[in-house]
Design an enzyme around this catalytic site. Structure first.
Site, mmCIF file in Angstrom:
data_model
loop_
_atom_site.group_PDB
_atom_site.id
_atom_site.type_symbol
_atom_site.label_atom_id
_atom_site.label_comp_id
_atom_site.label_asym_id
_atom_site.label_seq_id
_atom_site.Cartn_x
_atom_site.Cartn_y
_atom_site.Cartn_z
ATOM 1 N N SER A 300 24.554 48.712 48.585
ATOM 2 C CA SER A 300 25.219 50.058 48.311
ATOM 3 C C SER A 300 24.130 50.857 47.229
ATOM 4 O O SER A 300 23.354 50.143 46.637
ATOM 5 C CB SER A 300 26.366 49.928 47.912
ATOM 6 O OG SER A 300 26.581 49.754 46.604
ATOM 7 N N ASP A 301 24.100 52.219 47.680
ATOM 8 C CA ASP A 301 23.410 52.876 46.473
ATOM 9 C C ASP A 301 24.521 52.876 45.186
ATOM 10 O O ASP A 301 25.739 52.308 45.496
ATOM 11 C CB ASP A 301 23.272 54.240 47.124
ATOM 12 C CG ASP A 301 22.013 55.095 46.100
ATOM 13 O OD1 ASP A 301 21.984 54.488 44.903
ATOM 14 O OD2 ASP A 301 21.491 55.930 46.548
ATOM 15 N N TYR A 302 23.982 53.632 44.087
ATOM 16 C CA TYR A 302 24.686 53.434 42.878
ATOM 17 C C TYR A 302 26.371 53.937 42.927
ATOM 18 O O TYR A 302 26.459 54.962 43.298
ATOM 19 C CB TYR A 302 24.181 54.289 41.841
ATOM 20 C CG TYR A 302 24.649 53.987 40.316
ATOM 21 C CD1 TYR A 302 23.815 52.748 39.784
ATOM 22 C CD2 TYR A 302 25.411 54.847 39.907
ATOM 23 C CE1 TYR A 302 24.204 52.874 38.351
ATOM 24 C CE2 TYR A 302 25.809 54.585 38.389
ATOM 25 C CZ TYR A 302 25.271 53.588 37.597
ATOM 26 O OH TYR A 302 25.459 53.390 36.417
#
Length: 757
Positions: A300-302
């Site tokens: 996932s992105d942050y």
């Protein structure tokens, strides 16, 4: 037995079958043999649910030499707490820090003091260099130089591995057509074909021929998918489009990156038609895994999984973790949701154990592909840390990349290049001597001490220091007391003004969307005052996107797009300004007349009422204030010579579905300087079942031509290159007539026609 000893002893549905024509090469990275699969299966069988959740969790490391702030603030975890979490098997990877010594310490804990003895991966956003910085990706893309982009990625990997980094969250391969979006700076621009070629080059450069090498890093194309199409160019915003458009425009660079060997991918923040990417099973399972056969991991992105709650797609953190893992998101970045909720979700039966096991298997297989089970300390060599930073080769490559990435937009009366002797130069503007405005966005381990400003670069080459005077004139976003007056006096002294203006580096990158993509007003006022002196003006732009240019900046005698060119920014520009090299850069994005034209891109569809030259202005597809054109279009860029394109010749006026067409053109250098010309081939499908772009880039080649020399340039194009994704989600060509151009930009050249039978 330790995990190293163990390893040495063992020495959903697929209903969318549309293919993407990407023209890629076969990856040289393959997963290990069946005995190693047995090894991984044995590991998984003996892991607790908590350990499995740990392997699926990646966290920022704030305890070592960490990066500058590139993400929202989070509570910092102290070293003792981090060590405790590693010992408990709660962490599968760490990111945003460097330092081989600290990484070795944490790795030793992971492989000796945890139950399963599984090594960590150490990652970071190595976007356009590690210690030695190269041009921002958008700027480097302007080089149209596939080999250069591969070499800079390879050098970035070389330096990154020397400081203990094994995984980079790059390249960004989003097709970005709205210059208001700050993250345009990270990618290859508005064209999918250029994006495909540079995605391949960068993945190959990062990963090399052997992913287990001490000098290779795991690449992570991002952001999957269609993040470059966020509405209004607003970061984190929603995306709305047909699946045919998604597949035709936004997915091909990702497919190319995977075919080139990329074994990880990052999900995007945006939703697509209401479904956030991090919990989108259609993207992460149906397309990515079932259709494309992707074997790597999805991260996932942050905190993107946690943000499903704000999207209104998940009720709470538990629901967000459930929906993300079921969709196919293997690793949760920073939120900690997988640690907190996955064990109970499995125990309750809401998430099948086999789903979690498959995600763990993907993570372990990637660690295996990196060689971490055989050598958990790979790329954690303290002896390399200083020795392999800023080598002579890296500095030379940075300078080469800088001069090849700058784009000469305008050069009236051949004011450029300037002589190194005999002409007084007024170097004016807030970017002329500011080393903090050279490296650009996403420089997470900046080395400003060695950054070369334009002033430093020019002074290193000019025959006498007395021939250059500097004046700041204004601050970047604020007026400067007495600044304009001083700058005007400096301009009056000079024979020519080099005016360094633009947007600050902090205006591009993540969370830097702009309503108006203009030069800040204090700099514009400075430019107007300098223009009134009557001195010839060369504008050197610093920027992370295409800009709206106006007034004295737009009307300058010469304009040089300097982007943010990295560590050798000033030296690379000086090489061009003084004429040691001719510019080769071409625009990867279109410069609009006005900010209000956004999103503007060259390969737009033709409407039912297109405005043609010489036609009435009203009742056409245009704004009241301007034509539906660009100030400078995609592919535009000048050299220091006059290049003449001859008539395009085709091997045949008609080709069958299984035949190739060869298109050629004689290119002549009518000037007196050697140049590298970016020759571009475009096509237009004249009648189709779905309206097609007015032009589409299908090939390009950099051609070196000596003064007075002519060269024949030939391209091959077949039916697959003429196809597109239809509403049935399949990619294929349609019989009919096409136009073809071989030209120096997307709006020049004479078309020839051929027919596909």
């Amino acid at each position: 037995m330790t995990i190293l000893e163990n390893n040495l002893a063992f020495s959903r549905r697929s209903f969318l079958m549309g293919s993407i024509a990407a023209g890629v090469f076969s990856p040289k990275i393959i997963f290990a043999k069946s005995k190693d699969e047995d090894f991984i299966d044995n590991l998984i069988a003996n892991m607790s649910l908590e350990e499995k959740a740990g392997q699926l969790s990646i966290f920022a490391d704030n305890t070592r030499s960490n990066s500058i702030a590139i993400n929202p603030a989070q509570a910092k975890v102290g070293k003792d707490a981090l060590i405790s979490r590693i010992k408990n098997g709660e962490i599968g990877a760490l990111f945003s820090a460097k330092g081989a010594k600290g990484a070795r310490e944490y790795q030793k804990i992971a492989i000796t003091q945890t139950k399963s003895k599984i090594p960590l991966i150490f990652g970071a956003d190595i976007i356009h260099g590690c210690t030695t910085q190269f041009p921002i990706p958008l700027g480097e893309s302007a080089s149209f130089d596939i080999d250069l982009c591969e070499r800079t990625a390879k050098m970035a990997a070389f330096e990154a591995t020397a400081v203990g980094i094994q995984w980079t969250f790059a390249p960004m391969v989003d097709v970005a057509r709205d210059q208001r979006w700050g993250r345009v700076a990270e990618g290859s621009g508005e064209d999918p074909y250029l994006g495909i070629k540079l995605a391949q080059a960068r993945v190959k450069g990062f990963q090399g021929n052997d992913l287990k090498s001490e000098y290779s890093v795991l690449s992570c194309p991002k952001h999957f998918a269609a993040y470059g199409a966020v509405q209004g160019g607003m970061d984190y915003n929603t995306t709305e489009m047909s699946e045919a458009t998604l597949r035709d425009l936004h997915l091909p660079p990702f497919k190319a990156a995977f075919d080139a060997g990329a074994l990880s991918v990052m999900s995007s923040f945006n939703d697509i038609s209401g479904v956030p990417s991090t919990a989108n099973p259609h993207l992460l399972t149906d397309i990515l895994r079932d259709e494309w056969g992707f074997k790597g991991l999805v991260v996932s992105d942050y905190t993107a999984d946690d943000e499903l709650i704000h999207h209104g797609y998940a009720a709470d953190g538990r629901d967000a973790a459930k929906k993300s893992i079921l969709a196919g998101c293997d690793m949760s970045m920073e939120s900690g949701l997988y640690n907190k909720y996955l064990p109970d979700l499995v125990k309750s039966g809401e998430v099948p154990l086999k789903v979690v096991d498959e995600s763990v298997r993907r993570v372990l297989r990637v660690k295996q592909a990196l060689g971490l089970f055989e050598n958990p300390y790979r790329s954690l060599n303290e002896a390399r840390e200083l020795k392999d930073q800023r080598t002579k080769e890296a500095i030379a490559l940075s300078r080469e990349a800088a001069r090849k990435s700058a784009v000469l937009l305008k050069n009236e009366n051949n004011i450029l290049p300037l002589p190194k002797t005999g002409k007084k130069i007024a170097l004016i503007g807030p970017f002329a001597s500011d080393k903090y405005q050279t490296l650009g966005t996403w420089t997470i381990f900046p080395d400003f001490d060695n950054a070369v400003t334009l002033e430093k670069g020019l002074r290193a080459q000019i025959s006498s220091q007395d021939l250059i005077k500097t004046a700041k004139g204004s601050h970047i976003t604020e007026a400067m007391d007495g600044g304009i007056e001083e700058a005007v006096q400096t301009a009056k002294w000079a024979d020519v003004v080099v005016l360094c203006v633009g947007e600050p580096e902090k205006f591009s990158g993540e969370s830097q969307s702009r309503v108006s993509i203009t030069i800040p007003q204090p700099q514009q006022e400075l430019a107007e005052a300098i223009a009134k002196t009557g001195k010839p003006v060369v504008v050197v732009l610093s920027h992370g996107r295409a800009l709206e240019l106006s007034g004295a900046v737009k009307n300058a005698d010469a304009i040089l797009c300097a982007w943010f060119l990295g560590s050798e920014h000033g030296n690379g520009l000086a090489d061009l300004i003084f004429g040691d090299y001719s510019p080769q850069g071409r625009l990867p994005v279109s410069f609009p007349h006005f900010s209000g034209q956004q999103p503007y891109y060259y390969n737009h569809r033709i409407t039912g009422r297109p405005q043609q030259p010489g036609q009435e202005r009203f009742y056409k597809a245009r704004y009241i204030e301007t034509d539906n054109t660009a100030l400078y279009s995609f592919g535009h860029g000048l050299t220091y010579s006059e290049i003449e394109y001859g008539k395009v010749e085709l091997s045949s006026p008609k080709i069958g579905m299984n035949e190739d067409l060869f298109a050629s053109c004689i290119i002549t250098n009518k000037g007196n300087r050697k140049v590298r010309e970016a020759v571009q081939l475009y096509i237009h499908d004249m009648v189709a079942s779905i309206t097609r772009p007015i032009r589409e880039l299908k090939a390009f080649e950099l051609v070196e031509i000596d003064a007075g020399q002519s060269k024949k340039v030939e391209f091959r194009i077949g039916a697959p290159e003429l196809g597109f994704v239809h509403n049935d989600l399949k990619h294929y060509p349609e019989a009919g007539k096409f136009k073809l151009w071989i030209a120096p930009s997307s709006v020049t050249g004479e078309a020839v026609e051929f027919e596909l039978l």
